[in-house]
Motif scaffolding. Structure first.
Motif, short mmCIF file in Angstrom:
data_model
loop_
_atom_site.label_atom_id
_atom_site.label_comp_id
_atom_site.label_asym_id
_atom_site.label_seq_id
_atom_site.Cartn_x
_atom_site.Cartn_y
_atom_site.Cartn_z
N TYR A 1 0.82 -1.21 0.00
CA TYR A 1 0.00 0.00 0.00
C TYR A 1 0.86 1.27 0.00
N SER B 1 -14.70 2.24 -4.91
CA SER B 1 -14.35 1.39 -3.77
C SER B 1 -13.75 2.18 -2.61
N GLN B 2 -13.85 1.60 -1.45
CA GLN B 2 -13.23 2.16 -0.26
C GLN B 2 -11.71 2.25 -0.45
N GLU B 3 -11.13 1.27 -1.14
CA GLU B 3 -9.68 1.26 -1.37
C GLU B 3 -9.25 2.43 -2.26
N GLU B 4 -10.05 2.73 -3.29
CA GLU B 4 -9.74 3.87 -4.16
C GLU B 4 -9.83 5.17 -3.36
N CYS C 1 -9.42 5.56 -0.11
CA CYS C 1 -8.28 5.64 0.82
C CYS C 1 -7.00 6.02 0.08
N SER D 1 -5.78 -0.61 -6.53
CA SER D 1 -5.86 -0.28 -5.11
C SER D 1 -6.52 -1.39 -4.30
N ASP D 2 -7.37 -2.17 -4.95
CA ASP D 2 -8.03 -3.30 -4.28
C ASP D 2 -7.36 -4.63 -4.64
#
Length: 141
Positions: free
Chosen positions: A15, A62-65, A67, A124-125
């Motif tokens: 990450y 997405s939550q990952e994008e 973040c 990112s995910d």
């Protein structure tokens, strides 16, 4: 390095490495846009368009994008809902065509950094969907 190798290499980054790479891409994109006469405001707008384009590739936010963008830009006050609203609309065919034409008109180095920035968002995910792959391939060619 071909597109599949780029994807595999970028997925394998941890990450923090993705954040660092994303920051470098944004810096290189800005420098490239400044070199062709873009103001800071215009360059920021184009980067926002790139975010919208790549986040919307699979028609999901997405939550990952969220973040990753927050950490690349070091935002502390953008909520997920605000990011969702901001990144919405990037899959509209007219928008995709306009972005593709814009990116195709750039020099190879600037285009590379835009595609790499988009790839950071897409992985990112830790996966790339068929829709995301198709968009990335279309934009990068």
């Amino acid at each position: 390095m071909n597109l599949d190798e780029m994807i595999l290499t970028t997925i394998d980054l941890n990450y923090d490495q993705k954040v660092t790479l994303g920051k470098k891409c944004v810096e290189e994109i800005c420098n490239g846009l400044f070199a062709i006469g873009f103001s800071e405001e215009m360059a920021s707008g184009k980067i926002c368009d790139c975010i919208r384009l790549f986040v919307s590739a699979d028609r999901k936010c997405s939550q990952e994008e969220y973040c990753l963008i927050n950490d690349i830009y070091e935002f502390t006050d953008m909520s997920y809902d605000e990011f969702f609203d901001f990144s919405n609309g990037g899959a509209d065919p007219r928008f995709v065509a306009a972005m593709d034409a814009f990116i195709d008109a750039l020099d190879a180095e600037l285009k590379y950094y835009i595609c790499l920035f988009g790839l950071c968002l897409l992985v990112s995910d830790d996966k790339v969907t068929r829709e995301e792959y198709a968009l990335l391939k279309h934009i990068c060619e």
